[in-house]
Design a protein around this motif. Structure first.
Motif, short mmCIF file in Angstrom:
data_model
loop_
_atom_site.label_atom_id
_atom_site.label_comp_id
_atom_site.label_asym_id
_atom_site.label_seq_id
_atom_site.Cartn_x
_atom_site.Cartn_y
_atom_site.Cartn_z
N LEU A 108 -0.38 5.89 11.49
CA LEU A 108 0.63 6.19 10.48
C LEU A 108 0.06 7.08 9.39
O LEU A 108 0.80 7.69 8.62
N TYR A 109 -1.28 7.16 9.32
CA TYR A 109 -1.97 8.02 8.37
C TYR A 109 -2.78 9.09 9.09
O TYR A 109 -3.84 9.52 8.63
N VAL A 111 0.83 -1.20 0.00
CA VAL A 111 0.00 0.00 0.00
C VAL A 111 0.87 1.26 0.00
O VAL A 111 0.63 2.20 -0.76
N THR A 112 1.88 1.28 0.85
CA THR A 112 2.72 2.48 0.98
C THR A 112 3.39 2.83 -0.34
O THR A 112 3.46 4.01 -0.72
N GLU A 113 3.86 1.83 -1.05
CA GLU A 113 4.53 2.06 -2.33
C GLU A 113 3.58 2.70 -3.33
O GLU A 113 3.95 3.62 -4.08
N ILE A 114 2.34 2.23 -3.37
CA ILE A 114 1.36 2.79 -4.30
C ILE A 114 1.07 4.24 -3.96
O ILE A 114 1.04 5.11 -4.84
N LEU A 115 0.86 4.52 -2.68
CA LEU A 115 0.50 5.88 -2.28
C LEU A 115 1.61 6.88 -2.58
O LEU A 115 1.34 7.98 -3.09
N GLY A 166 -12.35 5.36 -1.42
CA GLY A 166 -13.29 4.27 -1.37
C GLY A 166 -13.56 3.86 0.06
O GLY A 166 -13.06 4.48 1.01
N ASN A 167 -14.32 2.81 0.24
CA ASN A 167 -14.67 2.39 1.61
C ASN A 167 -13.45 1.96 2.40
O ASN A 167 -13.39 2.17 3.62
N HIS A 168 -12.43 1.40 1.76
CA HIS A 168 -11.26 0.94 2.51
C HIS A 168 -10.37 2.10 2.95
O HIS A 168 -9.71 2.00 3.99
N GLU A 169 -10.33 3.19 2.19
CA GLU A 169 -9.65 4.39 2.70
C GLU A 169 -10.36 4.90 3.95
O GLU A 169 -9.71 5.24 4.95
N LEU A 170 -11.68 4.95 3.88
CA LEU A 170 -12.44 5.45 5.02
C LEU A 170 -12.32 4.54 6.23
O LEU A 170 -12.29 5.00 7.38
N LEU A 171 -12.23 3.24 6.00
CA LEU A 171 -12.05 2.31 7.12
C LEU A 171 -10.74 2.59 7.84
O LEU A 171 -10.69 2.71 9.07
N VAL A 172 -9.65 2.68 7.08
CA VAL A 172 -8.34 2.90 7.71
C VAL A 172 -8.27 4.27 8.37
O VAL A 172 -7.84 4.39 9.52
N LEU A 173 -8.73 5.31 7.68
CA LEU A 173 -8.70 6.65 8.27
C LEU A 173 -9.63 6.74 9.47
O LEU A 173 -9.41 7.55 10.37
N ALA A 216 -3.69 12.87 10.64
CA ALA A 216 -3.78 14.13 9.92
C ALA A 216 -2.49 14.92 9.92
O ALA A 216 -2.32 15.84 9.11
N ASN A 217 -1.53 14.60 10.80
CA ASN A 217 -0.25 15.31 10.77
C ASN A 217 0.81 14.57 9.96
O ASN A 217 1.96 14.99 9.90
N SER A 218 0.42 13.46 9.33
CA SER A 218 1.33 12.78 8.40
C SER A 218 1.11 13.33 7.00
O SER A 218 0.01 13.79 6.66
N VAL A 219 2.13 13.27 6.17
CA VAL A 219 2.02 13.78 4.80
C VAL A 219 0.94 13.02 4.03
O VAL A 219 0.03 13.62 3.44
N LEU A 220 1.02 11.69 4.03
CA LEU A 220 0.04 10.91 3.28
C LEU A 220 -1.36 11.02 3.89
O LEU A 220 -2.36 11.05 3.16
N GLY A 221 -1.44 11.06 5.20
CA GLY A 221 -2.74 11.19 5.85
C GLY A 221 -3.42 12.51 5.52
O GLY A 221 -4.62 12.55 5.23
N LYS A 222 -2.66 13.59 5.56
CA LYS A 222 -3.21 14.89 5.21
C LYS A 222 -3.60 14.94 3.74
O LYS A 222 -4.67 15.46 3.38
N TRP A 223 -2.76 14.41 2.90
CA TRP A 223 -3.02 14.36 1.45
C TRP A 223 -4.30 13.59 1.16
O TRP A 223 -5.16 14.07 0.39
N LEU A 224 -4.48 12.44 1.77
CA LEU A 224 -5.68 11.63 1.54
C LEU A 224 -6.94 12.31 2.04
O LEU A 224 -8.00 12.20 1.41
#
Length: 382
Positions: free
Chosen positions: A225-226, A167-171, A193-200, A228-236
């Motif tokens: 790890l995702y 997952v990390t590599e794709i993001l 999608g639903n799986h982004e919302l599940l993890v977040l 709101a103060n992480s780069v990928l978390g904020k981006w998503l």
């Protein structure tokens, strides 16, 4: 109340609890150290798990943590050492782009027009290798994984998270590809999608076993790890649920007739989810009820009715399309045997089984025509 909403949604969807993992209690102290490339070594650990990096903003500094062969590594990222980090992780962006992720504001309307070339892929679920092969096959990226699609638009139709182990590599690839596309006059759309919302939302039911190990080694729950103060978390958290390009509507699971009856417009949908992910307080009972609806079975991230409801008809499809003033809907979420057009291309189901060890397919739009983009590079008109 937003936190209560996430907990209620998880209660609706799942009936069992997650296992709990023991976390190291000294991680805050270790991560506060300024030592460059600090490595937490466990010489007795034969684990070969590698993952990351995860980059966080902390007191105006960017701090990274990643795992190499079962060992946690920590570093403060600066303009001076970023080139080395960029090379190590094959990043295609610059130091400034990490900080920019924190200042981009969400776009709720998501309307794009006069686009000649579009490629759409859905439900990648951590299968990085298949994702890369497909993007190469349809001409979106070159052999060095860089953007080569010019002014074309790439749509990632949700569910990058869960099940697979990369997952990390794709993001990070999408993070960089988005920047490259914009410079070329094109665009990358990452839809939630639903799986982004599940993890977040901190529901980790479907994460790959590798990320269970990552939790233990990093002493951090996977969802954190995702944060709101992480780069990928904020981006998503700035990404939309629904977009339109030309006369096509794109959404992860689908638009139900119930959504039309509620007269839910695209900017309302995107704003509602964005506010929820940002943790904004819900102002009224009606707003709370609407978010519950949007996150349930007839909402845009869970709906499967196009393929499962026996009474779903072309008339209902026309009602949905007329309300949004579009001619086509493209969805993932429900597995199909290859790209599945129904009602004379009014609806396309494009979850072509990447997460089921199938090669997958890409929906390609070119000059008003739709094609199945195959792993061989062949295009079959629909």
């Amino acid at each position: 109340m937003a936190g209560q909403l996430f907990r209620y949604i998880r209660h609706l969807k799942f009936k069992y609890q997650m296992k709990q993992y023991i976390l190291y209690i000294f991680i805050t102290f270790l991560f506060s150290l300024e030592t460059s490339a600090f490595c937490f070594q466990d010489l007795s650990n034969p684990d070969t798990t590698s993952d990351g990096p995860y980059i966080f903003r902390d007191n105006n500094k960017l701090r990274a943590r990643w795992i190499e062969n079962g060992n946690l590594r920590l570093d403060v990222i600066t303009p001076g050492n970023f080139q080395e980090i960029k090379n190590d992780f094959n990043f295609s962006f610059e130091y400034k782009d990490l900080g920019d992720a924190y200042i981009v504001k969400p776009n709720y309307s998501q309307i794009y027009s006069e686009i000649d070339s579009i490629s759409v892929i859905s439900d990648i679920h951590g299968e990085y290798d298949s994702y890369i092969r497909l993007l190469k096959a349809v001409g979106v990226i070159d052999e060095k994984l860089n953007w080569k699609y010019g002014k074309g638009h790439l749509v990632i139709l949700g569910d990058t998270f869960d099940r697979g182990s990369k997952v990390t590599e794709i993001l990070w690839h999408l993070f960089g590809l988005e920047i490259q596309a914009e410079k070329a006059g094109g665009m990358v759309h990452v839809i939630l999608g639903n799986h982004e919302l599940l993890v977040l939302g901190k529901d980790l039911t479907y994460i790959n076993e590798k990320y269970r190990k990552v939790e233990v080694i990093s002493a951090t729950k996977y969802a954190d790890l995702y944060s709101a103060n992480s780069v990928l978390g904020k981006w998503l958290r700035g990404k939309p649920i629904v977009i339109t390009i030309n006369d096509i509507l794109f959404v992860h699971a689908g638009i139900s007739i119930d959504m039309v009856e509620r007269r839910l417009k695209i900017d309302q949908i995107n704003r509602g989810f964005s506010d929820m992910l940002a943790g904004k307080e819900i102002r009224s009972d009606s707003e709370y009820e609407q978010l519950i609806f949007l996150n349930d079975d007839y909402g845009p991230v869970w709906y499967r009715g196009y393929f499962t409801e026996l009474d779903f008809s072309e008339n209902k499809t026309d009602s949905i399309l007329n309300f949004y003033n579009k001619k086509h809907i493209v969805v993932g979420h429900t597995h199909c045997e290859g790209i599945n057009p129904i009602f004379k291309n009014k609806i396309f189901g494009i979850d072509a089984g990447i997460s089921n060890n199938e090669t997958g397919e890409v929906l390609v739009y070119k000059e008003g025509k739709f094609y199945r983009g195959l792993i061989s590079g062949e295009r079959l008109e629909l």
